[in-house]
Design a protein around this motif. Sequence first.
Motif, short mmCIF file in Angstrom:
data_model
loop_
_atom_site.label_atom_id
_atom_site.label_comp_id
_atom_site.label_asym_id
_atom_site.label_seq_id
_atom_site.Cartn_x
_atom_site.Cartn_y
_atom_site.Cartn_z
N ALA A 49 6.28 -3.11 -4.75
CA ALA A 49 6.41 -2.64 -3.37
C ALA A 49 5.06 -2.74 -2.65
N ALA A 50 3.97 -2.45 -3.35
CA ALA A 50 2.64 -2.51 -2.74
C ALA A 50 2.27 -3.95 -2.38
N ARG A 51 2.81 -4.91 -3.09
CA ARG A 51 2.55 -6.31 -2.75
C ARG A 51 3.24 -6.71 -1.44
N ARG A 52 4.34 -6.04 -1.13
CA ARG A 52 5.12 -6.38 0.07
C ARG A 52 4.60 -5.66 1.31
N GLY A 53 3.88 -4.57 1.13
CA GLY A 53 3.38 -3.81 2.27
C GLY A 53 2.82 -2.47 1.81
N PRO B 152 -6.08 3.61 -5.66
CA PRO B 152 -5.45 4.91 -5.44
C PRO B 152 -5.14 5.12 -3.96
N PRO B 153 -4.15 5.95 -3.67
CA PRO B 153 -3.79 6.18 -2.28
C PRO B 153 -4.85 7.01 -1.55
N HIS B 154 -4.89 6.86 -0.25
CA HIS B 154 -5.62 7.79 0.60
C HIS B 154 -4.70 9.00 0.74
N LEU C 1 -4.78 2.65 8.76
CA LEU C 1 -4.69 2.58 7.29
C LEU C 1 -3.46 1.78 6.87
N LEU C 2 -2.33 2.07 7.50
CA LEU C 2 -1.09 1.36 7.15
C LEU C 2 -1.20 -0.12 7.49
N LYS C 3 -1.77 -0.44 8.64
CA LYS C 3 -1.94 -1.83 9.05
C LYS C 3 -2.80 -2.59 8.04
N GLU C 4 -3.79 -1.90 7.47
CA GLU C 4 -4.68 -2.53 6.48
C GLU C 4 -4.04 -2.58 5.08
N GLY C 5 -2.84 -2.03 4.94
CA GLY C 5 -2.15 -2.08 3.66
C GLY C 5 -2.55 -0.98 2.69
#
Length: 167
Positions: A59-63, A91-93, A138-142
């Motif tokens: 999932a992280a590879r897709r977005g 790790p997540p923010h 942050l989301l835009k940067e993945g």
Amino acid sequence: NQHDDPALEKKANDMVRTIAADMRYGFLRVLDAIVDVVWHRIYDGIVCDESGLAKVREAARRGPIVLVPSHKSHVDYLVLSQVFFKNDMMPPHIAAGDNLNFWPVGHIFRRSGAFFIRRSFKGDKLYALVFSAYVRRLLKEGTALEFFIEGGRSRTGKLLPPRMGML
């Protein structure tokens, strides 16, 4: 024109500095070593669902991914971050209450991926705009994000009702 107001721009920039994470690999390594010692003293170990982690990795590879665990204790976010770190994932923010932004805890958390959020934005449109822009960036940067739908930690061990602000 308020877009040309230097005082407003300074205030917004100060807010960003107060909110923003400043994740550093060295801090992640040190925190990993510290929580490893703690986990081995208080638990029999951490068991990771490898197939579930593979789905998260895909999932992280897709977005960008957004983790929304319950917040029954402070162990939750430490374990999730460590599982990501030990499995070569960033790790997540993590959204942290600004009440945790005190020396030295705030410094350690910020360098480990925490970004700080006020309990209430009521009456402060600039803060709401700055915070929203930061999260969108942050989301835009993945960047993977983690926040707790209850808005704070449960002191009773029971789930708290959801607060919809971060959503």
